[in-house]
Design a protein around this motif. Sequence first.
Motif, PDB file in Angstrom:
ATOM      1  N   PHE A 272       0.897  -1.292   0.115  1.00 45.57           N
ATOM      2  CA  PHE A 272       0.004   0.024  -0.072  1.00 45.57           C
ATOM      3  C   PHE A 272       0.927   1.328   0.136  1.00 45.57           C
ATOM      4  O   PHE A 272       1.962   1.284   0.649  1.00 45.57           O
ATOM      5  N   GLY A 273       0.441   2.124  -0.788  1.00 48.77           N
ATOM      6  CA  GLY A 273       1.198   3.494  -0.898  1.00 48.77           C
ATOM      7  C   GLY A 273       1.020   4.397   0.199  1.00 48.77           C
ATOM      8  O   GLY A 273       0.178   4.408   0.945  1.00 48.77           O
ATOM      9  N   ILE A 274       2.023   5.432   0.390  1.00 51.42           N
ATOM     10  CA  ILE A 274       2.097   6.505   1.362  1.00 51.42           C
ATOM     11  C   ILE A 274       2.433   7.817   0.337  1.00 51.42           C
ATOM     12  O   ILE A 274       2.723   7.794  -0.702  1.00 51.42           O
ATOM     13  N   ALA A 275       2.261   8.828   1.190  1.00 52.43           N
ATOM     14  CA  ALA A 275       2.404  10.247   0.570  1.00 52.43           C
ATOM     15  C   ALA A 275       3.770  10.359   0.554  1.00 52.43           C
ATOM     16  O   ALA A 275       4.487  10.532   1.775  1.00 52.43           O
ATOM     17  N   TYR A 276       4.472  10.767  -0.266  1.00 54.44           N
ATOM     18  CA  TYR A 276       5.955  11.080  -0.518  1.00 54.44           C
ATOM     19  C   TYR A 276       5.959  12.863  -0.651  1.00 54.44           C
ATOM     20  O   TYR A 276       7.035  13.465  -0.327  1.00 54.44           O
ATOM     21  N   THR A 277       4.892  13.241  -1.286  1.00 54.90           N
ATOM     22  CA  THR A 277       4.681  14.688  -1.617  1.00 54.90           C
ATOM     23  C   THR A 277       3.313  15.321  -1.265  1.00 54.90           C
ATOM     24  O   THR A 277       2.345  14.232  -1.122  1.00 54.90           O
ATOM     25  N   SER A 278       3.081  16.473  -1.333  1.00 53.79           N
ATOM     26  CA  SER A 278       1.829  16.973  -1.313  1.00 53.79           C
ATOM     27  C   SER A 278       0.819  16.513  -2.248  1.00 53.79           C
ATOM     28  O   SER A 278      -0.504  16.614  -2.079  1.00 53.79           O
ATOM     29  N   ALA A 279       1.194  16.152  -3.507  1.00 56.22           N
ATOM     30  CA  ALA A 279       0.371  15.701  -4.470  1.00 56.22           C
ATOM     31  C   ALA A 279      -0.067  14.049  -4.440  1.00 56.22           C
ATOM     32  O   ALA A 279      -1.013  13.780  -5.057  1.00 56.22           O
ATOM     33  N   ASP A 280       0.239  13.491  -3.405  1.00 53.32           N
ATOM     34  CA  ASP A 280      -0.097  12.151  -3.203  1.00 53.32           C
ATOM     35  C   ASP A 280      -1.083  11.921  -2.394  1.00 53.32           C
ATOM     36  O   ASP A 280      -1.193  12.745  -1.429  1.00 53.32           O
ATOM     37  N   ASP A 281      -1.935  11.230  -2.681  1.00 53.21           N
ATOM     38  CA  ASP A 281      -3.286  10.899  -2.203  1.00 53.21           C
ATOM     39  C   ASP A 281      -3.690   9.553  -1.617  1.00 53.21           C
ATOM     40  O   ASP A 281      -4.308   8.892  -2.394  1.00 53.21           O
ATOM     41  N   PRO A 282      -2.792   8.781  -0.667  1.00 57.82           N
ATOM     42  CA  PRO A 282      -2.831   7.350  -0.809  1.00 57.82           C
ATOM     43  C   PRO A 282      -4.190   6.967  -0.048  1.00 57.82           C
ATOM     44  O   PRO A 282      -4.989   7.792   0.941  1.00 57.82           O
ATOM     45  N   THR A 283      -4.763   5.870  -0.396  1.00 55.85           N
ATOM     46  CA  THR A 283      -6.098   5.452   0.196  1.00 55.85           C
ATOM     47  C   THR A 283      -5.958   5.145   1.473  1.00 55.85           C
ATOM     48  O   THR A 283      -4.841   4.405   2.140  1.00 55.85           O
ATOM     49  N   PRO A 284      -6.807   5.312   2.360  1.00 60.60           N
ATOM     50  CA  PRO A 284      -6.983   5.148   3.890  1.00 60.60           C
ATOM     51  C   PRO A 284      -7.080   3.672   4.024  1.00 60.60           C
ATOM     52  O   PRO A 284      -7.543   2.929   3.147  1.00 60.60           O
ATOM     53  N   ILE A 285      -6.291   3.158   4.964  1.00 59.34           N
ATOM     54  CA  ILE A 285      -6.059   1.779   5.431  1.00 59.34           C
ATOM     55  C   ILE A 285      -7.387   1.158   5.639  1.00 59.34           C
ATOM     56  O   ILE A 285      -7.659   0.074   5.051  1.00 59.34           O
ATOM     57  N   ASP A 286      -8.371   1.633   6.217  1.00 54.88           N
ATOM     58  CA  ASP A 286      -9.848   1.022   6.188  1.00 54.88           C
ATOM     59  C   ASP A 286     -10.415   1.020   5.200  1.00 54.88           C
ATOM     60  O   ASP A 286     -11.180  -0.129   4.825  1.00 54.88           O
ATOM     61  N   GLU A 287     -10.223   1.879   4.167  1.00 57.14           N
ATOM     62  CA  GLU A 287     -10.831   1.633   2.861  1.00 57.14           C
ATOM     63  C   GLU A 287     -10.322   0.667   1.956  1.00 57.14           C
ATOM     64  O   GLU A 287     -10.964  -0.108   1.311  1.00 57.14           O
ATOM     65  N   LEU A 288      -9.047   0.437   2.193  1.00 54.04           N
ATOM     66  CA  LEU A 288      -8.235  -0.431   1.455  1.00 54.04           C
ATOM     67  C   LEU A 288      -8.748  -1.826   2.118  1.00 54.04           C
ATOM     68  O   LEU A 288      -9.039  -2.775   1.042  1.00 54.04           O
ATOM     69  N   ALA A 289      -8.788  -1.941   3.272  1.00 54.35           N
ATOM     70  CA  ALA A 289      -9.188  -3.099   3.958  1.00 54.35           C
ATOM     71  C   ALA A 289     -10.802  -3.718   3.653  1.00 54.35           C
ATOM     72  O   ALA A 289     -10.871  -4.638   3.078  1.00 54.35           O
ATOM     73  N   THR A 290     -11.412  -2.651   3.701  1.00 52.78           N
ATOM     74  CA  THR A 290     -12.899  -3.156   3.465  1.00 52.78           C
ATOM     75  C   THR A 290     -13.066  -3.425   1.682  1.00 52.78           C
ATOM     76  O   THR A 290     -13.694  -4.379   1.489  1.00 52.78           O
ATOM     77  N   GLY A 291     -12.339  -2.735   1.083  1.00 50.45           N
ATOM     78  CA  GLY A 291     -12.390  -2.927  -0.336  1.00 50.45           C
ATOM     79  C   GLY A 291     -11.821  -4.280  -0.796  1.00 50.45           C
ATOM     80  O   GLY A 291     -12.691  -4.959  -1.667  1.00 50.45           O
ATOM     81  N   ILE A 292     -10.807  -4.493  -0.081  1.00 50.07           N
ATOM     82  CA  ILE A 292     -10.149  -6.034  -0.711  1.00 50.07           C
ATOM     83  C   ILE A 292     -10.786  -7.054  -0.155  1.00 50.07           C
ATOM     84  O   ILE A 292     -11.096  -8.016  -0.675  1.00 50.07           O
ATOM     85  N   VAL A 293     -11.370  -7.033   1.248  1.00 59.21           N
ATOM     86  CA  VAL A 293     -11.944  -7.852   1.987  1.00 59.21           C
ATOM     87  C   VAL A 293     -13.293  -8.319   1.207  1.00 59.21           C
ATOM     88  O   VAL A 293     -14.058  -9.436   0.840  1.00 59.21           O
ATOM     89  N   THR A 294     -14.108  -7.294   0.959  1.00 57.76           N
ATOM     90  CA  THR A 294     -15.397  -7.257   0.131  1.00 57.76           C
ATOM     91  C   THR A 294     -15.275  -7.957  -1.079  1.00 57.76           C
ATOM     92  O   THR A 294     -15.971  -8.854  -1.534  1.00 57.76           O
ATOM     93  N   ALA A 295     -14.090  -7.667  -1.945  1.00 52.22           N
ATOM     94  CA  ALA A 295     -13.976  -8.300  -3.340  1.00 52.22           C
ATOM     95  C   ALA A 295     -13.775  -9.648  -3.076  1.00 52.22           C
ATOM     96  O   ALA A 295     -14.446 -10.700  -3.828  1.00 52.22           O
ATOM     97  N   VAL A 296     -13.070 -10.162  -1.885  1.00 50.42           N
ATOM     98  CA  VAL A 296     -12.831 -11.608  -1.881  1.00 50.42           C
ATOM     99  C   VAL A 296     -14.137 -12.347  -1.700  1.00 50.42           C
ATOM    100  O   VAL A 296     -14.560 -13.537  -1.930  1.00 50.42           O
ATOM    101  N   ALA A 297     -14.669 -11.664  -0.538  1.00 56.30           N
ATOM    102  CA  ALA A 297     -16.240 -12.378   0.064  1.00 56.30           C
ATOM    103  C   ALA A 297     -17.095 -12.282  -1.261  1.00 56.30           C
ATOM    104  O   ALA A 297     -17.735 -13.440  -1.640  1.00 56.30           O
ATOM    105  N   ASP A 298     -17.190 -11.296  -2.000  1.00 54.06           N
ATOM    106  CA  ASP A 298     -18.105 -11.441  -3.201  1.00 54.06           C
ATOM    107  C   ASP A 298     -17.794 -12.774  -4.231  1.00 54.06           C
ATOM    108  O   ASP A 298     -18.560 -13.434  -4.733  1.00 54.06           O
ATOM    109  N   GLU A 299     -16.412 -12.746  -4.318  1.00 52.34           N
ATOM    110  CA  GLU A 299     -16.113 -13.831  -5.274  1.00 52.34           C
ATOM    111  C   GLU A 299     -16.166 -15.278  -4.833  1.00 52.34           C
ATOM    112  O   GLU A 299     -16.475 -16.028  -5.509  1.00 52.34           O
ATOM    113  N   CYS A 300     -15.984 -15.371  -3.409  1.00 50.55           N
ATOM    114  CA  CYS A 300     -16.346 -16.573  -2.888  1.00 50.55           C
ATOM    115  C   CYS A 300     -17.705 -16.910  -2.983  1.00 50.55           C
ATOM    116  O   CYS A 300     -18.223 -18.158  -3.140  1.00 50.55           O
ATOM    117  N   ALA A 301     -18.527 -15.925  -2.659  1.00 52.39           N
ATOM    118  CA  ALA A 301     -20.041 -16.127  -2.613  1.00 52.39           C
ATOM    119  C   ALA A 301     -20.521 -16.767  -4.129  1.00 52.39           C
ATOM    120  O   ALA A 301     -21.389 -17.361  -4.286  1.00 52.39           O
TER     121      ALA A 301
END
Length: 479
Positions: A272-301
């Motif tokens: 997962f990325g971090i901000a090295y400059t003010s132009a960087d906009d990394p995705t919040p960790i909770d958003e990454l976690a929810t998005g990835i886990v939901t994708a796996v859950a949907d694929e399994c279902a």
Amino acid sequence: MSASTSLAPDWLLPPDDANALAAGVWPASADRDDDGVLSIAGVSASQLRHEFGTPLYVIDEDEVRAHARGALAAFRAAVEPHGVQARVYYAGKAFLCSEVVRWVTSEGLAVDVCTGGELAVALAAGADPARLGFHGNNKSVVELENAVGVGVGSIVIDSWAELDRLTAIVERAGATQAVLVRVNSGVHAETHDFLATAHEDQKFGFTLEQAPAVVARIRETAGLRFVGLHCHIGSQIFGTAGFRESAARTVALHAGLLEGGEIPVLNLGGGFGIAYTSADDPTPIDELATGIVTAVADECAARGIPMPNLAFEPGRAIVGRAGVTLYEVGTTKPVELEGGAQRLYVSVDGGMSDNARPALYGADYSARIASRTSDDAPALVRVVGKHCESGDVVVDAEYLPGDVAPGDLLAVAATGAYCFSLANTYNYVPRPPVVAVRDGRARVIVRGVGIDDLLAQDAGLDDRRAVPRTSAQTIEGAE
């Protein structure tokens, strides 16, 4: 010197205040006092220079711990509705020393290592072997024997040759070893080519088509226990789109392999990325976690299969922002370029030996004067090192006060990951120590490598005798 924008990249805009610290780039504890002196975790940059010298790696212990806790909490919260467990691994390659191992394991993280050396550090720091994962594309027989012998939690199989080696080792030892199989999902991360690790033309892992035969071989080997697939699509990644697509392809493979037996774990990597400059906009960790886990859950279902336990490797997101490197400015040089543009070169007492990422990847960084404040107008600068290389760039483009001068203390943000890890002593430049700061106190957690240390490695100086001259080396005119 006034600001010049003709040479600045599109994302870099002249700041209203060239002293201000961009939010999300610097450690949360970073602050300036009334004189403009930077402090981290209550320790001033001036004090750090006085006590430890420069260049100097500084790492905020509480920042590392906070990111470790946050990542673990985010993934545990994301998997809880699905009734499975989540494990989060700290990536040892980002920055590894005994203290950091203790910090992250005390916050609940497992540790991922990829060489025998990293394994040795983790074990020496007291890490539970059962909570270590062992990566790497060329693990030697000795490394694999050590890993099996100490009871490493899992070994990630990366090639047929490695599978042969490990098979022979567990047979000799009469041991049982849990393994994962690294697969390339074919999803290309939106990052530097060298950081994208899931495409086919690279050294890591097996293709999706090869994986079933590898898993079948593992399941036929008495001393190996197949526990899951591993897929890592790259590093410094923003957003969840690549992870969702990779998850879909990996879950499809996982589903097919279930016919041969249960598969308790799916490791989807991270990076997962971090901000090295003010132009960087990394995705919040909770958003990454929810998005990835939901994708796996949907694929399994969609496939009617149970969801496995999940594992993740956030990478630099744990330690990157916690680090700041301090330098002293040695020279400044305005350079007139074609068309009347001007760039100010600011040379510091370190360079590509303590931060190789700009040379390797064209990585961008942020810098600020750390020893004072200034009302001068911002000037476009390039921060460079002292090495005998034109590519020795620390910060390619930044705006600093135009009166930046020799003797100023300069701080470069977000250097906690891959800077010390990649450090070297090119041109016999000493390697800086690493100092941890917390609650107004600083302590060395990794000693630096000085010139005396470098001379001690030179076997030709063991007896400290002068090297005899050859005839070709005699001074002209001497007898």
